[in-house]
Design a protein around this motif. Sequence first.
Motif, PDB file in Angstrom:
ATOM      1  N   ARG A 169       0.840  -1.203   0.000  1.00 39.12           N
ATOM      2  CA  ARG A 169       0.000   0.000   0.000  1.00 39.12           C
ATOM      3  C   ARG A 169       0.873   1.249   0.000  1.00 39.12           C
ATOM      4  O   ARG A 169       0.583   2.221  -0.718  1.00 39.12           O
ATOM      5  N   GLU A 170       1.951   1.256   0.776  1.00 35.42           N
ATOM      6  CA  GLU A 170       2.845   2.411   0.805  1.00 35.42           C
ATOM      7  C   GLU A 170       3.505   2.626  -0.553  1.00 35.42           C
ATOM      8  O   GLU A 170       3.612   3.759  -1.036  1.00 35.42           O
ATOM      9  N   LEU A 171       3.941   1.538  -1.192  1.00 42.63           N
ATOM     10  CA  LEU A 171       4.520   1.646  -2.532  1.00 42.63           C
ATOM     11  C   LEU A 171       3.488   2.175  -3.528  1.00 42.63           C
ATOM     12  O   LEU A 171       3.792   3.031  -4.366  1.00 42.63           O
ATOM     13  N   GLU A 172       2.267   1.668  -3.420  1.00 35.95           N
ATOM     14  CA  GLU A 172       1.199   2.102  -4.320  1.00 35.95           C
ATOM     15  C   GLU A 172       0.972   3.605  -4.191  1.00 35.95           C
ATOM     16  O   GLU A 172       0.818   4.318  -5.190  1.00 35.95           O
ATOM     17  N   ILE A 173       0.970   4.092  -2.968  1.00 37.92           N
ATOM     18  CA  ILE A 173       0.732   5.513  -2.733  1.00 37.92           C
ATOM     19  C   ILE A 173       1.900   6.356  -3.225  1.00 37.92           C
ATOM     20  O   ILE A 173       1.708   7.412  -3.849  1.00 37.92           O
ATOM     21  N   LEU A 174       3.132   5.883  -3.023  1.00 38.25           N
ATOM     22  CA  LEU A 174       4.286   6.639  -3.510  1.00 38.25           C
ATOM     23  C   LEU A 174       4.333   6.692  -5.034  1.00 38.25           C
ATOM     24  O   LEU A 174       4.791   7.671  -5.621  1.00 38.25           O
ATOM     25  N   ARG A 175       3.850   5.635  -5.694  1.00 38.30           N
ATOM     26  CA  ARG A 175       3.769   5.669  -7.159  1.00 38.30           C
ATOM     27  C   ARG A 175       2.798   6.766  -7.616  1.00 38.30           C
ATOM     28  O   ARG A 175       3.044   7.461  -8.601  1.00 38.30           O
ATOM     29  N   LEU A 176       1.707   6.925  -6.881  1.00 36.88           N
ATOM     30  CA  LEU A 176       0.734   7.960  -7.230  1.00 36.88           C
ATOM     31  C   LEU A 176       1.274   9.346  -6.897  1.00 36.88           C
ATOM     32  O   LEU A 176       0.992  10.320  -7.608  1.00 36.88           O
ATOM     33  N   VAL A 197      -4.152   8.318   3.761  1.00 38.38           N
ATOM     34  CA  VAL A 197      -3.067   8.536   2.795  1.00 38.38           C
ATOM     35  C   VAL A 197      -1.897   9.231   3.483  1.00 38.38           C
ATOM     36  O   VAL A 197      -0.737   8.823   3.348  1.00 38.38           O
ATOM     37  N   LYS A 198      -2.187  10.267   4.258  1.00 35.12           N
ATOM     38  CA  LYS A 198      -1.139  11.015   4.954  1.00 35.12           C
ATOM     39  C   LYS A 198      -0.366  10.109   5.905  1.00 35.12           C
ATOM     40  O   LYS A 198       0.866  10.198   5.997  1.00 35.12           O
ATOM     41  N   ASN A 199      -1.068   9.231   6.601  1.00 34.08           N
ATOM     42  CA  ASN A 199      -0.401   8.310   7.527  1.00 34.08           C
ATOM     43  C   ASN A 199       0.530   7.352   6.780  1.00 34.08           C
ATOM     44  O   ASN A 199       1.652   7.068   7.232  1.00 34.08           O
ATOM     45  N   HIS A 200       0.077   6.843   5.631  1.00 37.58           N
ATOM     46  CA  HIS A 200       0.918   5.940   4.839  1.00 37.58           C
ATOM     47  C   HIS A 200       2.172   6.658   4.332  1.00 37.58           C
ATOM     48  O   HIS A 200       3.270   6.084   4.350  1.00 37.58           O
ATOM     49  N   VAL A 201       2.005   7.902   3.880  1.00 39.38           N
ATOM     50  CA  VAL A 201       3.154   8.670   3.409  1.00 39.38           C
ATOM     51  C   VAL A 201       4.134   8.906   4.557  1.00 39.38           C
ATOM     52  O   VAL A 201       5.350   8.747   4.411  1.00 39.38           O
ATOM     53  N   HIS A 202       3.603   9.273   5.715  1.00 33.14           N
ATOM     54  CA  HIS A 202       4.453   9.501   6.890  1.00 33.14           C
ATOM     55  C   HIS A 202       5.234   8.241   7.251  1.00 33.14           C
ATOM     56  O   HIS A 202       6.449   8.299   7.520  1.00 33.14           O
ATOM     57  N   ASN A 203       4.570   7.100   7.244  1.00 35.01           N
ATOM     58  CA  ASN A 203       5.235   5.840   7.576  1.00 35.01           C
ATOM     59  C   ASN A 203       6.318   5.496   6.558  1.00 35.01           C
ATOM     60  O   ASN A 203       7.403   5.010   6.913  1.00 35.01           O
ATOM     61  N   ALA A 204       6.026   5.745   5.273  1.00 31.09           N
ATOM     62  CA  ALA A 204       7.006   5.462   4.218  1.00 31.09           C
ATOM     63  C   ALA A 204       8.246   6.347   4.382  1.00 31.09           C
ATOM     64  O   ALA A 204       9.385   5.866   4.244  1.00 31.09           O
ATOM     65  N   LEU A 205       8.046   7.619   4.695  1.00 29.21           N
ATOM     66  CA  LEU A 205       9.174   8.523   4.900  1.00 29.21           C
ATOM     67  C   LEU A 205      10.034   8.059   6.062  1.00 29.21           C
ATOM     68  O   LEU A 205      11.271   8.089   6.001  1.00 29.21           O
TER      69      LEU A 205
END
Length: 232
Positions: A169-176, A197-205
Amino acid sequence: MSEQATLTAAPIRVLVVDDQPLFRMAISSLINDEPDLEVVAQAENGLLAVERAREAEPDVVLMDVEMPVMDGIEAAGLMQEHVPCAKVLMLSVVEDDERLVEAVRRGVHGYLLKDLRPDQLFEMIRAAMRDESPVSPALVGRLFAQLRGGTRSPAPAPVIEPRAALSERELEILRLVADGLTNRQIGRQLHITEGTVKNHVHNALHKLHMENRIQAAAYVVRHGLGLPPQFD
């Protein structure tokens, strides 16, 4: 922004940095006309910008790229050291790919062209406060094309393999994110809330040890993670 939000939320504090007095004062006046935005300081070069930022503690720094004494990109690097909470948005009149990539490497939160309409600029400032790292639409494709083929890294390499570290899911969001979508647009496309979405981006960072979403999305593109695993 709703009237209730305007009444209850503190205005976004902005530092405007540009060596041209007329442009600096005009853009400051426009920003101050917005009820949820407030210019708290101005500066005419990058060196003074760092000093003003330390004094005024702005939420957002709107800074020209080309200036005397110290340019905006060098100043952005110093901002990361001395005023890390400030979100730096670069302003430029030209589509300079090298400067764009260098700005990303310095950890800026967004890169805008000066041909924006005032309402677009205001929304970009608000987007920065939502951690959306705004980039002018004309520059999104150029940025990631440059990072795909360039030799310069947009950020320090993470200590762990990104595909192993990030969830699908994090990869999917970063692709977008790499496609230039905002959190709201990503949420609509994936049928999840903007907050999720914001939480996933924060976790990916956090997992990639990076400072903003532009750097993370660029890393995904550079390392061939721009497509789902079955298409790599």
